[in-house]
Design a protein around this motif. Sequence first.
Motif, PDB file in Angstrom:
ATOM      1  N   ALA A 212      34.594   4.922  26.377  1.00  0.00           N
ATOM      2  CA  ALA A 212      35.417   5.712  27.289  1.00  0.00           C
ATOM      3  C   ALA A 212      34.759   7.027  27.683  1.00  0.00           C
ATOM      4  N   TYR A 213      33.794   7.489  26.869  1.00  0.00           N
ATOM      5  CA  TYR A 213      33.110   8.741  27.208  1.00  0.00           C
ATOM      6  C   TYR A 213      32.312   8.618  28.511  1.00  0.00           C
ATOM      7  N   LEU A 214      32.004   7.379  28.929  1.00  0.00           N
ATOM      8  CA  LEU A 214      31.288   7.188  30.192  1.00  0.00           C
ATOM      9  C   LEU A 214      32.210   7.347  31.393  1.00  0.00           C
ATOM     10  N   THR A 215      33.484   7.065  31.189  1.00  0.00           N
ATOM     11  CA  THR A 215      34.442   7.182  32.291  1.00  0.00           C
ATOM     12  C   THR A 215      35.294   8.443  32.203  1.00  0.00           C
ATOM     13  N   GLU A 216      35.211   9.134  31.052  1.00  0.00           N
ATOM     14  CA  GLU A 216      35.951  10.384  30.872  1.00  0.00           C
ATOM     15  C   GLU A 216      35.001  11.500  30.430  1.00  0.00           C
ATOM     16  N   PRO A 217      33.938  11.734  31.188  1.00  0.00           N
ATOM     17  CA  PRO A 217      32.937  12.710  30.733  1.00  0.00           C
ATOM     18  C   PRO A 217      33.455  14.129  30.634  1.00  0.00           C
ATOM     19  N   GLY A 218      34.587  14.416  31.274  1.00  0.00           N
ATOM     20  CA  GLY A 218      35.127  15.767  31.244  1.00  0.00           C
ATOM     21  C   GLY A 218      35.587  16.219  29.876  1.00  0.00           C
ATOM     22  N   VAL A 219      35.783  15.274  28.950  1.00  0.00           N
ATOM     23  CA  VAL A 219      36.253  15.649  27.616  1.00  0.00           C
ATOM     24  C   VAL A 219      35.107  16.093  26.715  1.00  0.00           C
ATOM     25  N   LEU A 220      33.873  15.942  27.174  1.00  0.00           N
ATOM     26  CA  LEU A 220      32.715  16.235  26.336  1.00  0.00           C
ATOM     27  C   LEU A 220      32.164  17.625  26.605  1.00  0.00           C
ATOM     28  N   PRO A 221      31.537  18.236  25.606  1.00  0.00           N
ATOM     29  CA  PRO A 221      30.816  19.491  25.849  1.00  0.00           C
ATOM     30  C   PRO A 221      29.705  19.262  26.874  1.00  0.00           C
ATOM     31  N   GLN A 222      29.308  20.318  27.545  1.00  0.00           N
ATOM     32  CA  GLN A 222      28.314  20.207  28.602  1.00  0.00           C
ATOM     33  C   GLN A 222      27.012  19.598  28.091  1.00  0.00           C
ATOM     34  N   ALA A 223      26.637  19.912  26.845  1.00  0.00           N
ATOM     35  CA  ALA A 223      25.377  19.399  26.298  1.00  0.00           C
ATOM     36  C   ALA A 223      25.369  17.877  26.260  1.00  0.00           C
ATOM     37  N   TYR A 224      26.510  17.267  25.935  1.00  0.00           N
ATOM     38  CA  TYR A 224      26.603  15.810  25.941  1.00  0.00           C
ATOM     39  C   TYR A 224      26.704  15.273  27.364  1.00  0.00           C
ATOM     40  N   ALA A 225      27.508  15.925  28.178  1.00  0.00           N
ATOM     41  CA  ALA A 225      27.738  15.450  29.542  1.00  0.00           C
ATOM     42  C   ALA A 225      26.437  15.329  30.316  1.00  0.00           C
ATOM     43  N   GLU A 226      25.516  16.251  30.078  1.00  0.00           N
ATOM     44  CA  GLU A 226      24.241  16.229  30.794  1.00  0.00           C
ATOM     45  C   GLU A 226      23.355  15.050  30.386  1.00  0.00           C
ATOM     46  N   GLN A 227      23.644  14.439  29.219  1.00  0.00           N
ATOM     47  CA  GLN A 227      22.799  13.356  28.719  1.00  0.00           C
ATOM     48  C   GLN A 227      23.447  11.979  28.843  1.00  0.00           C
ATOM     49  N   LEU A 228      24.635  11.925  29.429  1.00  0.00           N
ATOM     50  CA  LEU A 228      25.352  10.657  29.492  1.00  0.00           C
ATOM     51  C   LEU A 228      24.599   9.576  30.250  1.00  0.00           C
ATOM     52  N   GLN A 229      23.838   9.961  31.261  1.00  0.00           N
ATOM     53  CA  GLN A 229      23.126   8.975  32.054  1.00  0.00           C
ATOM     54  C   GLN A 229      22.198   8.124  31.182  1.00  0.00           C
ATOM     55  N   GLN A 230      21.667   8.723  30.116  1.00  0.00           N
ATOM     56  CA  GLN A 230      20.772   7.986  29.223  1.00  0.00           C
ATOM     57  C   GLN A 230      21.489   6.861  28.494  1.00  0.00           C
ATOM     58  N   LEU A 231      22.818   6.947  28.413  1.00  0.00           N
ATOM     59  CA  LEU A 231      23.579   5.967  27.639  1.00  0.00           C
ATOM     60  C   LEU A 231      24.287   4.935  28.504  1.00  0.00           C
ATOM     61  N   ARG A 232      24.070   4.983  29.801  1.00  0.00           N
ATOM     62  CA  ARG A 232      24.747   4.033  30.678  1.00  0.00           C
ATOM     63  C   ARG A 232      24.129   2.640  30.586  1.00  0.00           C
ATOM     64  N   GLU A 233      22.872   2.565  30.158  1.00  0.00           N
ATOM     65  CA  GLU A 233      22.255   1.264  29.913  1.00  0.00           C
ATOM     66  C   GLU A 233      22.604   0.827  28.498  1.00  0.00           C
ATOM     67  N   ALA A 234      23.088  -0.410  28.360  1.00  0.00           N
ATOM     68  CA  ALA A 234      23.485  -0.910  27.040  1.00  0.00           C
ATOM     69  C   ALA A 234      22.304  -0.894  26.081  1.00  0.00           C
ATOM     70  N   LEU A 235      22.553  -0.444  24.845  1.00  0.00           N
ATOM     71  CA  LEU A 235      21.504  -0.400  23.835  1.00  0.00           C
ATOM     72  C   LEU A 235      21.479  -1.666  22.985  1.00  0.00           C
ATOM     73  N   ASP A 236      22.505  -2.508  23.102  1.00  0.00           N
ATOM     74  CA  ASP A 236      22.543  -3.769  22.362  1.00  0.00           C
ATOM     75  C   ASP A 236      22.075  -4.878  23.292  1.00  0.00           C
ATOM     76  N   ARG A 237      20.786  -5.197  23.223  1.00  0.00           N
ATOM     77  CA  ARG A 237      20.238  -6.193  24.114  1.00  0.00           C
ATOM     78  C   ARG A 237      20.746  -7.583  23.763  1.00  0.00           C
ATOM     79  N   GLY A 238      20.851  -8.435  24.779  1.00  0.00           N
ATOM     80  CA  GLY A 238      21.157  -9.836  24.528  1.00  0.00           C
ATOM     81  C   GLY A 238      22.629 -10.175  24.678  1.00  0.00           C
ATOM     82  N   ARG A 239      23.495  -9.176  24.527  1.00  0.00           N
ATOM     83  CA  ARG A 239      24.923  -9.413  24.700  1.00  0.00           C
ATOM     84  C   ARG A 239      25.519  -8.249  25.468  1.00  0.00           C
TER      85      ARG A 239
END
Length: 241
Positions: A212-239
């Motif tokens: 939900a942090y990807l769709t509700e980025p406003g709840v995060l501190p700015q330091a996290y919000a600036e790095q969210l793009q790095q987490l939009r690609e799934a880290l669990d490959r294969g599924r």
Amino acid sequence: MSNSSLAQQIVDTITANRISTTEVADALGKRGVLRGVGAMTENLHRVGIVRPVFTAHDSNYAVHDQIRDIQPGEVCVIYAHACDDRAIIGDLVSKFVTLYRRASAIVVNGMVRDAARIRRERYPVWSTGVTPLGCWNTPASPYPADEAARIRDEVAGGIAVCDDGGVVVIPRAEVTEATLDRLHRIELQEDLWYFCLDVLKWDTKRIVCDKAYLTEPGVLPQAYAEQLQQLREALDRGRPS
């Protein structure tokens, strides 16, 4: 960047951030675990370039021969074939390899003995179990050549990560910039998940499954919000995540 310098950078990153076997396995798409191998000594975290060693047929003669070539910082991974329930090494080899050859760790895909001394001396040893029954130290038929060649091609020059969770090996073919990037992103994701749990008090489905942090980025501190793009690609490959 050369493969050796990239491998060392990955080793340094995992060591400095104490990245766990759990996180490394996730970065590999939930792969790389040496099945059945566990820590002999608790609360250790060891990382290093893999040095495969092979022995077979109830003999550890080949181990004694090959461990003389281990280099400082390497993880000695011993593969045993047809050794029944005999211990491949004990405290003498553990001391030689970790103290005098200065290996980062020893991983035995088989049994070990002298468990009390190994634990008392806190030697960094991982194995499938313990037994007082040792191998013979006389020459025997070698480890099957085709299988040894396959294992060597896959793991020699790769990276082993060892902790209380077990052992994970990053194959040589995956010692890449992409893997290093995934390790950095896994660390960021872990930090973010615990922020969502401990500070925002979200439930784990909302954090892990829904992300939900990807769709509700406003709840995060700015330091996290600036790095969210790095987490939009799934880290669990294969599924799908």
